[in-house]
Write a protein that holds these residues in place. Structure first.
Motif, mmCIF file in Angstrom:
data_model
loop_
_atom_site.group_PDB
_atom_site.id
_atom_site.type_symbol
_atom_site.label_atom_id
_atom_site.label_comp_id
_atom_site.label_asym_id
_atom_site.label_seq_id
_atom_site.Cartn_x
_atom_site.Cartn_y
_atom_site.Cartn_z
ATOM 1 N N GLY A 33 -12.366 -37.431 -14.865
ATOM 2 C CA GLY A 33 -11.452 -38.438 -14.334
ATOM 3 C C GLY A 33 -12.048 -39.147 -13.139
ATOM 4 O O GLY A 33 -13.238 -39.010 -12.839
ATOM 5 N N ASP A 34 -11.220 -39.907 -12.445
ATOM 6 C CA ASP A 34 -11.696 -40.676 -11.297
ATOM 7 C C ASP A 34 -12.116 -39.783 -10.129
ATOM 8 O O ASP A 34 -12.961 -40.170 -9.326
ATOM 9 N N ALA A 35 -11.525 -38.594 -10.027
ATOM 10 C CA ALA A 35 -11.758 -37.760 -8.854
ATOM 11 C C ALA A 35 -12.685 -36.578 -9.096
ATOM 12 O O ALA A 35 -13.184 -35.984 -8.143
ATOM 13 N N VAL A 36 -12.927 -36.229 -10.354
ATOM 14 C CA VAL A 36 -13.713 -35.035 -10.672
ATOM 15 C C VAL A 36 -14.716 -35.352 -11.763
ATOM 16 O O VAL A 36 -14.391 -36.018 -12.748
ATOM 17 N N ALA A 37 -15.962 -34.887 -11.585
ATOM 18 C CA ALA A 37 -16.988 -35.007 -12.621
ATOM 19 C C ALA A 37 -17.742 -33.691 -12.699
ATOM 20 O O ALA A 37 -17.841 -32.951 -11.713
ATOM 21 N N TRP A 38 -18.267 -33.401 -13.866
ATOM 22 C CA TRP A 38 -19.004 -32.143 -14.078
ATOM 23 C C TRP A 38 -20.274 -32.427 -14.862
ATOM 24 O O TRP A 38 -20.221 -33.017 -15.934
ATOM 25 N N LEU A 39 -21.400 -32.030 -14.282
ATOM 26 C CA LEU A 39 -22.676 -32.094 -14.982
ATOM 27 C C LEU A 39 -23.047 -30.671 -15.376
ATOM 28 O O LEU A 39 -23.548 -29.892 -14.552
#
Length: 551
Positions: free
Chosen positions: A343-349
């Motif tokens: 989402g706009d607030a959380v990213a996961w690599l």
């Protein structure tokens, strides 16, 4: 059984101290020597004692030839080292004498403060806590009824709001009673934390009516070392102590999770019996660098008798707050679900090779910082710096800050075609690593080198200097999660090490994620995420137990 059979557990210093103590104490029992080495090792890991009955499980090596617990405890209790009070026992917990005494002193002083009488009447505080701040109002009411209060809550739950308006209420109470204005002190473990506390309290005071602003005029924050009065001849004793108490009527200590057992003992012995003491912090964050987990122990040991918790976050967006709560609660499934949803607030690599995944982002940030610095725009450069943090668990190795600082410099040189030959260059981000009271910069302060007509200038907050005047500083394209504690950035990238890293814990992950105001990027495998959430950074201590069993 010989101590050498356990050598993989120890550093050479652990064994050396154990050997010296057992030799001086004429102790020939190898099981006692092992216990001493474990007590020394515990301190190195942040614990103040060692649980001999549970140690085999705690270190994850039940296959070693451990002594039978009952006989082991009996041998330690009968040792000449115990007779001479070099070793101390509290139930099954083994201490070196200094930490046993400090823990008992902290317990005694905390209980004495809780038992101290307060004025029979308290001011009405509804005026200072309007609609929307009901939770903070109830916390302030509790704090007004007792001499010692532990105010806890995650980032953005209104702890500073509560502190500022509580201080205004105490000042109003003294004025209404015709007394002198109360002497107030704001303190924190580090210079940077003290500066943040002062700025936050001043900002909140500025929202109050003029009469309250006048009552709180002149409030300044300082480090605990400066509050207690540092001495040039010792780093563990201060000018203020039990025979020379601090003069303050009210003392607020922020970021209490970073306060060690020894520092807490020195503070409490210097506080007058009629002082009102307020500890503020988040017990779910990382504990102090030195031995002890005092805030967590106070929360567990005192319960409703001295602790009030703020639960509603006001700073985060819903997604970051939900992720932080899942980590804090140990709910790995929900955390992974939130990370996958993004989402706009959380990213996961989800990767164990972050270089390719992070290169574009980190180089873009570094180049933006460099261009602002070359233009001499210090305000813009500091804004870029505060917009993003790359946080690492380790200092060294492929997942450490040293590697990533050099990596970003190499990538930036590749992009610009200008190798970083000099120590000082426009756009170099700075992290101050030692207090310099003469310059007014503190351990944990951040800054940037900026071009100027007369050469380069180092800008640290609102201050600027010739770079050579700064003493102990590091490049800060990356920083450790420990160093980031107490600060925030708009965007945070959290680099998780492999799952076998001993630093990978729930407290570390929670601290890192809650540094983000608007966006958090987690870089690491699912195994690392789950390991971090499932592993607590436990520290052996008897303080909570002593407080729970108080008479």
């Amino acid at each position: 059984m010989t101590v050498e059979a356990f050598s993989e557990l120890f550093e050479p210093a652990d064994l050396h101290v154990a050997q010296r103590l057992t030799t001086l104490g004429k102790e020939g029992d190898d099981s006692v020597a092992l216990a001493v080495a474990l007590a020394v090792r515990a301190l190195r890991g942040g614990s103040v004692c060692v649980d001999l009955r549970a140690i085999a499980t705690q270190v994850g090596m039940p296959e070693l030839p451990w002594p039978e617990p009952d006989r082991w405890l009996a041998a330690v209790g009968a040792s000449p080292l115990a007779d001479e009070r070099v070793l101390r026992m509290h139930g099954d917990l083994l201490y070196l004498d200094r930490y046993w005494r400090e823990e008992q002193q902290v317990c005694d002083d905390v209980l004495a403060l809780l038992a101290s009488p307060l004025p029979a009447t308290a001011p009405s505080i509804e005026r200072l806590f309007p609609a929307g701040w009901e939770e903070q109002r109830e916390a302030a009411k509790v704090a007004l009824r007792q001499s010692l209060t532990v105010l806890t809550g995650g980032p953005g739950t209104g702890k500073t709001t509560t502190v500022a308006r509580l201080l205004a209420s105490i000042a109003e109470q003294a004025e209404s009673a015709g007394g002198a204005p109360p002497r107030m002190a704001l303190a924190a473990p580090t210079g940077k934390a003290a500066a943040r506390l002062q700025d936050a309290v001043h900002a909140e005071v500025g929202k109050l009516p003029a009469v309250d602003q006048g009552r709180l005029a002149g409030l300044r924050a300082t480090t605990l070392h400066r509050l207690l009065g540092s001495r040039p001849d010792t780093s563990s004793r201060f000018r203020h102590h039990r025979d020379n108490r601090l003069p303050h009527d009210v003392i607020v200590v922020d970021e209490t999770s970073m306060v060690s057992l020894t520092m807490m003992a020195r503070l409490l012995e210097a506080v007058r019996p009629d002082t009102r003491l307020l500890f503020v912090g988040d017990p779910d964050q990382l504990a102090s660098v030195d031995a002890g987990a005092v805030l967590a122990d106070l929360v567990e040991g005192l319960g409703d008798a001295g602790v009030v918790e703020l639960k509603t976050p006001h700073r985060f967006g819903e997604t970051i707050g939900s992720l932080a709560e899942a980590i804090r609660a140990g709910d790995a499934d929900t955390a992974v679900q939130l990370l996958r949803a993004g989402g706009d607030a959380v990213a996961w690599l989800d990767t164990d090779d972050p270089s390719d995944a992070l290169r574009a982002t980190l180089v873009a940030r570094a180049d933006e910082l460099r261009r602002a610095a070359l233009l001499g725009d210090a305000r813009a450069a500091l804004g870029v710096l505060d917009g993003h943090r790359l946080l690492c668990a380790h200092r060294r190795g492929p997942f450490g800050v040293t590697h990533w600082n050099r990596q970003v410099e190499r990538w930036l040189a590749d992009k610009t075609g200008q190798p970083m030959w000099s120590q000082w260059y426009p756009g170099r981000p700075l992290l101050v690593t030692a207090n310099d009271y003469g310059l007014g910069v503190y351990n944990g302060d951040t800054g940037v080198v900026v071009a100027a007509p007369d050469g380069l200038r180092a800008h640290v907050g609102s201050l600027q200097f010739a770079p050579g005047r700064l003493g102990e500083v590091e490049t800060m394209f990356a920083m450790t999660i420990h160093k980031s504690q107490g600060s925030q950035a708009d965007e945070v990238t959290v680099l998780l090490p492999p799952q076998d890293s001993r630093l990978l814990t729930r407290e570390l992950f929670y601290t890192a994620v809650t540094r983000a105001k608007k966006h958090v990027r987690v870089v690491g495998t699912e195994a690392s995420v789950r390991t971090a959430i499932g592993r607590r950074a436990t520290r052996a201590s008897g303080l909570a137990q002593r407080l729970r069993t108080r008479p």
